[in-house]
Every structure is written in structure tokens, then in C-alpha cells.
Design a protein around this motif. Sequence first.
Motif, PDB file in Angstrom:
ATOM      1  N   ASP A 184       2.738  10.579  -8.775  1.00 46.03           N
ATOM      2  CA  ASP A 184       1.761  10.520 -10.010  1.00 46.03           C
ATOM      3  C   ASP A 184       2.841   8.654 -10.906  1.00 46.03           C
ATOM      4  N   LEU A 185       4.043   8.210 -10.164  1.00 45.09           N
ATOM      5  CA  LEU A 185       4.683   7.771 -10.708  1.00 45.09           C
ATOM      6  C   LEU A 185       4.378   5.796 -10.562  1.00 45.09           C
ATOM      7  N   PHE A 186       2.854   6.260  -9.818  1.00 47.21           N
ATOM      8  CA  PHE A 186       2.330   5.506  -9.661  1.00 47.21           C
ATOM      9  C   PHE A 186       1.450   5.085 -10.952  1.00 47.21           C
ATOM     10  N   TYR A 187       1.090   6.214 -11.538  1.00 43.61           N
ATOM     11  CA  TYR A 187       0.534   5.908 -12.745  1.00 43.61           C
ATOM     12  C   TYR A 187       0.988   5.527 -13.930  1.00 43.61           C
ATOM     13  N   MET A 188       2.850   6.144 -13.588  1.00 40.98           N
ATOM     14  CA  MET A 188       3.794   6.258 -14.867  1.00 40.98           C
ATOM     15  C   MET A 188       3.845   4.694 -14.850  1.00 40.98           C
ATOM     16  N   ASP A 189       4.279   4.274 -13.315  1.00 48.31           N
ATOM     17  CA  ASP A 189       4.211   2.490 -13.280  1.00 48.31           C
ATOM     18  C   ASP A 189       3.400   1.588 -13.518  1.00 48.31           C
ATOM     19  N   LEU A 190       2.833   0.798 -14.682  1.00 53.48           N
ATOM     20  CA  LEU A 190       1.968   0.030 -14.463  1.00 53.48           C
ATOM     21  C   LEU A 190       2.338  -1.516 -14.607  1.00 53.48           C
ATOM     22  N   ASP A 191       3.651  -1.547 -13.957  1.00 50.64           N
ATOM     23  CA  ASP A 191       3.603  -3.247 -13.811  1.00 50.64           C
ATOM     24  C   ASP A 191       4.479  -3.698 -12.583  1.00 50.64           C
ATOM     25  N   GLY A 192       4.889  -2.643 -11.806  1.00 52.46           N
ATOM     26  CA  GLY A 192       5.881  -2.279 -10.390  1.00 52.46           C
ATOM     27  C   GLY A 192       4.271  -3.104  -9.563  1.00 52.46           C
ATOM     28  N   GLU A 193       4.894  -3.374  -8.949  1.00 55.98           N
ATOM     29  CA  GLU A 193       3.693  -3.475  -7.313  1.00 55.98           C
ATOM     30  C   GLU A 193       4.046  -2.380  -6.111  1.00 55.98           C
ATOM     31  N   TRP A 194       2.868  -2.403  -6.030  1.00 59.86           N
ATOM     32  CA  TRP A 194       2.092  -1.122  -4.982  1.00 59.86           C
ATOM     33  C   TRP A 194       1.438  -1.861  -3.962  1.00 59.86           C
ATOM     34  N   ALA A 195       1.940  -1.771  -2.703  1.00 60.70           N
ATOM     35  CA  ALA A 195       0.595  -1.494  -1.853  1.00 60.70           C
ATOM     36  C   ALA A 195       0.730  -0.454  -0.572  1.00 60.70           C
ATOM     37  N   ASP A 196      -0.162  -0.882  -0.060  1.00 60.14           N
ATOM     38  CA  ASP A 196      -0.670   0.108   1.339  1.00 60.14           C
ATOM     39  C   ASP A 196      -0.989  -0.850   2.618  1.00 60.14           C
ATOM     40  N   GLU A 197       0.151  -1.013   3.261  1.00 63.15           N
ATOM     41  CA  GLU A 197       0.227  -2.161   3.602  1.00 63.15           C
ATOM     42  C   GLU A 197       0.993  -1.737   5.820  1.00 63.15           C
ATOM     43  N   LEU A 198       1.357  -0.676   5.273  1.00 63.30           N
ATOM     44  CA  LEU A 198       1.367   0.312   6.907  1.00 63.30           C
ATOM     45  C   LEU A 198       1.215   1.035   7.460  1.00 63.30           C
ATOM     46  N   HIS A 199       1.891   1.858   8.140  1.00 61.84           N
ATOM     47  CA  HIS A 199       0.745   3.338   8.559  1.00 61.84           C
ATOM     48  C   HIS A 199       2.461   4.266   9.866  1.00 61.84           C
ATOM     49  N   TYR A 200       1.987   4.901   9.755  1.00 61.41           N
ATOM     50  CA  TYR A 200       3.384   5.817  10.199  1.00 61.41           C
ATOM     51  C   TYR A 200       2.604   6.206  12.405  1.00 61.41           C
ATOM     52  N   ASP A 201       3.530   5.696  13.278  1.00 64.42           N
ATOM     53  CA  ASP A 201       3.339   6.111  14.510  1.00 64.42           C
ATOM     54  C   ASP A 201       4.180   7.194  14.421  1.00 64.42           C
ATOM     55  N   PRO A 202       3.380   8.263  15.592  1.00 67.80           N
ATOM     56  CA  PRO A 202       4.005   9.086  15.638  1.00 67.80           C
ATOM     57  C   PRO A 202       4.750   9.639  17.179  1.00 67.80           C
ATOM     58  N   GLN A 203       4.307   8.025  17.398  1.00 66.78           N
ATOM     59  CA  GLN A 203       4.942   8.062  19.297  1.00 66.78           C
ATOM     60  C   GLN A 203       6.348   7.263  18.519  1.00 66.78           C
ATOM     61  N   SER A 204       6.293   6.087  17.848  1.00 67.89           N
ATOM     62  CA  SER A 204       7.581   5.447  18.099  1.00 67.89           C
ATOM     63  C   SER A 204       8.120   6.189  16.643  1.00 67.89           C
ATOM     64  N   GLN A 205       7.614   6.469  15.674  1.00 73.77           N
ATOM     65  CA  GLN A 205       8.759   7.076  14.340  1.00 73.77           C
ATOM     66  C   GLN A 205       9.128   6.428  13.497  1.00 73.77           C
ATOM     67  N   GLN A 206       8.020   5.474  13.697  1.00 68.85           N
ATOM     68  CA  GLN A 206       8.126   4.373  12.535  1.00 68.85           C
ATOM     69  C   GLN A 206       6.683   3.899  11.914  1.00 68.85           C
ATOM     70  N   MET A 207       7.678   3.172  10.703  1.00 68.45           N
ATOM     71  CA  MET A 207       6.238   2.625   9.616  1.00 68.45           C
ATOM     72  C   MET A 207       5.840   1.292  10.328  1.00 68.45           C
ATOM     73  N   VAL A 208       4.147   1.449  11.071  1.00 70.13           N
ATOM     74  CA  VAL A 208       4.085   0.023  11.677  1.00 70.13           C
ATOM     75  C   VAL A 208       2.657  -0.766  10.424  1.00 70.13           C
ATOM     76  N   PRO A 209       3.148  -2.030  11.473  1.00 59.63           N
ATOM     77  CA  PRO A 209       1.644  -2.754  10.386  1.00 59.63           C
ATOM     78  C   PRO A 209       0.694  -2.560  10.480  1.00 59.63           C
ATOM     79  N   GLY A 210      -0.268  -1.990   9.174  1.00 55.76           N
ATOM     80  CA  GLY A 210      -1.575  -1.986   9.317  1.00 55.76           C
ATOM     81  C   GLY A 210      -1.885  -0.420   8.070  1.00 55.76           C
ATOM     82  N   PRO A 211      -3.131  -0.515   7.164  1.00 54.96           N
ATOM     83  CA  PRO A 211      -2.920  -0.067   6.330  1.00 54.96           C
ATOM     84  C   PRO A 211      -4.104   1.493   6.307  1.00 54.96           C
ATOM     85  N   ASP A 212      -3.351   2.740   5.606  1.00 55.66           N
ATOM     86  CA  ASP A 212      -4.039   3.992   6.397  1.00 55.66           C
ATOM     87  C   ASP A 212      -4.482   4.597   4.991  1.00 55.66           C
ATOM     88  N   GLY A 213      -4.975   3.852   3.659  1.00 55.61           N
ATOM     89  CA  GLY A 213      -5.281   4.548   2.680  1.00 55.61           C
ATOM     90  C   GLY A 213      -4.048   5.366   2.161  1.00 55.61           C
TER      91      GLY A 213
END
Length: 550
Positions: free
Chosen positions: A172-201
Amino acid sequence: MGRRWIVLPLVLLIGSSVAAEEADNGVCDAGAIPVTRWESPHGEVPLSFEEWRAARPWPRDFSLGRVYHSAVRAAPDVDVIVNSELYDDIEAALGQYVAELESWGYVVTVDTASAAQTIPACEELRQYLADRHAAGLEGVVLIGDLPVPWFQMIDEFEGDDLRDDYEEFPIDLFYMDLDGEWADELHYDPQSQQMVPGPDGIFDTHEGGMEPEIWTGRMTASPLGDEVYLITNYLGKVHAFRTGANTLAERALVYVDDDWYPWAMQWSGDVGLAYGDRTNVYDPEETTAWDYRDRLDDDYEWIAVHAHSWPGGHGFVYNNGSSWSWFYAYEIPSIDPLALFYNLFACSNARYVEDGYMGGEYVFAPTRGLGAIGSTKTGSMLEFQDFYGPLGEGKEIGEAFRAWFEAQIKDGFEMWEKSWYYGMTLLGDPTLRPQAPAVSVAMTPESVELAPGETLVYTATVVNHADTSVTFVGYGDVSLPNGNPYPGNPVLGPITIVLGPNQVKSRSIQHVIPLGAPAGTYTYEGVAETLLGEEIDRDDFEFTVNASAG
Ligand SMILES: [Ca+2]
Ligand SMILES: [Ca+2]
Ligand SMILES: [Ca+2]
Ligand SMILES: [Ca+2]
């Protein structure tokens, strides 16, 4: 896949928060304290973003429509956003809610919106709030299903760069912070257990001015049962609270299970900033599910419960921490607790996407519940003084929550803090004031851009929050653009005002701006004082005098 439900590696974390009081650098002496890992009683795991989105036929397209805006006034204060399909079914209760907000001096806008569950829908709703904030919006009430922003991260609780676990959760901080920058650039890769490039919603990046500008509170009842009934009943409880019919003993229960025993008195002291009368229960063998359950009819306005949890309940340990006892969310409707507000130091207890989530059961309980602070993920509130301080000053619970979040972020937002706090949310009506002053003052100007010779018009509203009549003194003072008091202060009053039990009085007040008034920004303050001259409450607004007419 055997992912474990991870609840609160908290013992370790509290070490970090204590260290943080001195340096706020996330350093902690965690070596001696084991990380707590726990599995829920029946092996439950958190609902994933994809499971949640697939579970219901959300509308594809996002739409937003204005239904209502308070007449006449300028500076909008509160936006009430209602699911467009729910609106007709709760219209009568909503109308009463809005009318009461207005009578308390809020300027109210009502919008309807669809529940499209996409990043663009979340961004569109947030942009709308940002535009409204530029025109004076202070907070938003979210009613029914609306676009839910999710966030994903790999927790880093200890501040020692050891990896914790991956989590995805509503934010809900997304609707409280109205001038910060929010982005969907990564997704979770269960194999490597890392955040890796590519959006996922799911949002994964938050930068810039991350502090919250507005407060939010949500009435999310669809995971609990008959949504129309639950929200209508909830709004009835709010009405009863505002009119003095839903009140309880002015005291708090501070209930702390074994792992946080060393902090129990400190945290009770923080609650004491709002509640002088407290019952502290922290003896490790006394804190059990059956003991907690027994206390829910003991008549407390506020309950702060500290326990390992999941959305379906709390777990309390006993036998030197070797045995678990469970208190389930589904028990709450029949118990119908004698309590109004909750601070749920309880992992994922406010995860409002889960069926039967416990924070919702507390808030939508049949007769009493009004609000709950909690988290949609592992973690909870810490640094409680930043919340209970404003609450004790009579602020709205939403504003106290916003002020708390701002305080945690503005001095640096470390990974351990993100891990603890990103899931924090306020369930229920954010405009409620558990510690409202005996009399509150609100002032709403019609226009705040004026030329010399024009007339400043504002509405002053005073509310008696007590069940008995009250006599007090009200006056208004103006500060000049250079900060000095206007020599003609008070510009209004002092006048003696009498209000009956729970009475609200509003009055339109006008002042002609003198022709010689210097250009610049002025502050107008309205103050209520006791007959002995002790301040009860105050409100203010700024207005600007232009150099010439037009
Ligand atoms: Ca911000
Ligand atoms: Ca993502
Ligand atoms: Ca215990
Ligand atoms: Ca901080």
C-alpha cells in the motif's frame, strides 16, 4: 515445491532495530540470537501473485469515475474510492459516512473504480491520486476490490548481507508515496534464486522520494464473505463510534509472546504515548492462545499483540518455547471481541489477498472492530513511538500511520527496514481518531489566492467528541509573510462556545484583506482552549495575497 511459510526471523531483527536507534545503519549484533523459522499448523503457504490473479475474474480494463464532490469548498482533503460494482449496494451507508466526514470539516470526493489487476491500472490510480494531492489531497479511503499493487524482494533482515527469503506481497505504500519512482523491471528466477531482468507484473524497484505524502486505509472484505454485508455493517460501526455509541474502556492490552519478552516494557511505554492505562502480559508461560482468547472480552479500546503468525491466525509458544498454541482467525466472528483497534505485530496477518485474513476478521467483526495496523508480509511495525506519539496527539489513525512511515524512510531506508516495513498497511477507516481531543477544530478555506480588498472566506467547524456538553474558548490568529504575528490578532474572537454531547457546529467566516496588506503567504490558525487557557486543539491553513487584483 515445499516452500516454507517463513514467519518472522524477528528475534534477530529486533537486534538490528535496537542498534538502529543509535545509528540507523542496520548494524546489529545478531550472532547470539537464532533466526526463528516456523511452519503454520497445517502447512499453509502464502498465495502467490499468479495464484491470486488467476483465482477470480478481475475486469480487464481500468476505469475511474467521479461520483461526488463536496460543494463550494476549495482544498480537497479526502478521496473515497469505491469499487464500481459495489457502489450501488452500499450507497446508503456510504452517503451517511461521507456526510459525517463533511460535518467534521473534511472535503470529500467519491470516485468509483474497477478492480483491474494490472500494473497500468495501479499506475493510473496512483497518478490520479498524485494529481489530486497537488490540489490538497491528504488521504484516501479504499473501499472494496481495487487495483492491488504487488511488490517482490529478497528479504535482508539481518543487515549482514546474508540472504533471506524471496517474498511477493501487496504494497500500500505505492498509493501513499506519490512522487517516488516505482517500476517493474525484474522477476524472480527460482533456479538461481535471484532477481533477474524482465518484468512480471509485480513491482520490484522503488527509488527517489520514497516517503509517503498521503495516508491510506482500506476496507477489503471480499476475502471474508458477504462483502456488501460486511462493509455496510462496518460503516455502521464507524457511525456508532463517531456518535459515541461504539466506545470502550480507554485502555490498551499489550500482549507480547516469548521471543520479544526483553522488549515488552519498552514497547508498552510506546503504547503509553496514546494509552495511559495498559495491561501488559508478557510472562512466557502466561502468553498462550487460550489466555489471549480469554482476554478478548475484557474491554480494551486498543490491543497490541506480538506473536508469530500467518494470515489465518497467531501462534503463541509455551513450555519454554517448545510447544505451540494457536488462535485462529475464523474464531473471531463468533467471539466478537470487545476491542476497537489493533496493532498486529504478527507476520502477514494483514495480507488482505488471502481468504479469511486475520486483520480483516478483527476489523470486520460483528459489533466492535474499527481498525488494524499490520503487514502483508513477514515483518511488522517497529519504532512504535513514531506511531503512538501522533496518535496520542489526536491525529487520525491514517495520519499517525503515514507519519510513522515517513519517519522510518526519511533518515534512510535500509534493506532491513524495507524487509520489515514494506508490507505495512492500515485496515479500516483512516479518518478515525482514537485519541480525538475533547474538542476538535477544522478550518476549510474557499479560496486561498486573494488580492487586497478581496474577501477571505472559510468554514470553521468545531466538534465535541464527548458524551457530555463542553464549554471552551475559540479564537483565530494570522501570521504575516515574514512570520510575525499580525498586529491585529486575534482576528476572530476570543469567543466562548458551548457544544452539547457529540455536537458539531459549523460557521462561515469572512475577512476583508486590507488594501495595504503585503504580498506573500499568510498562515491562519484556529485554536480551541479551555476556560483556563489550556490548548485543546488547533488547525491552520495558508493563504496567499497577490500584489495586485487579478
Ligand atoms: Ca514520496
Ligand atoms: Ca517485477
Ligand atoms: Ca508464551
Ligand atoms: Ca530509517
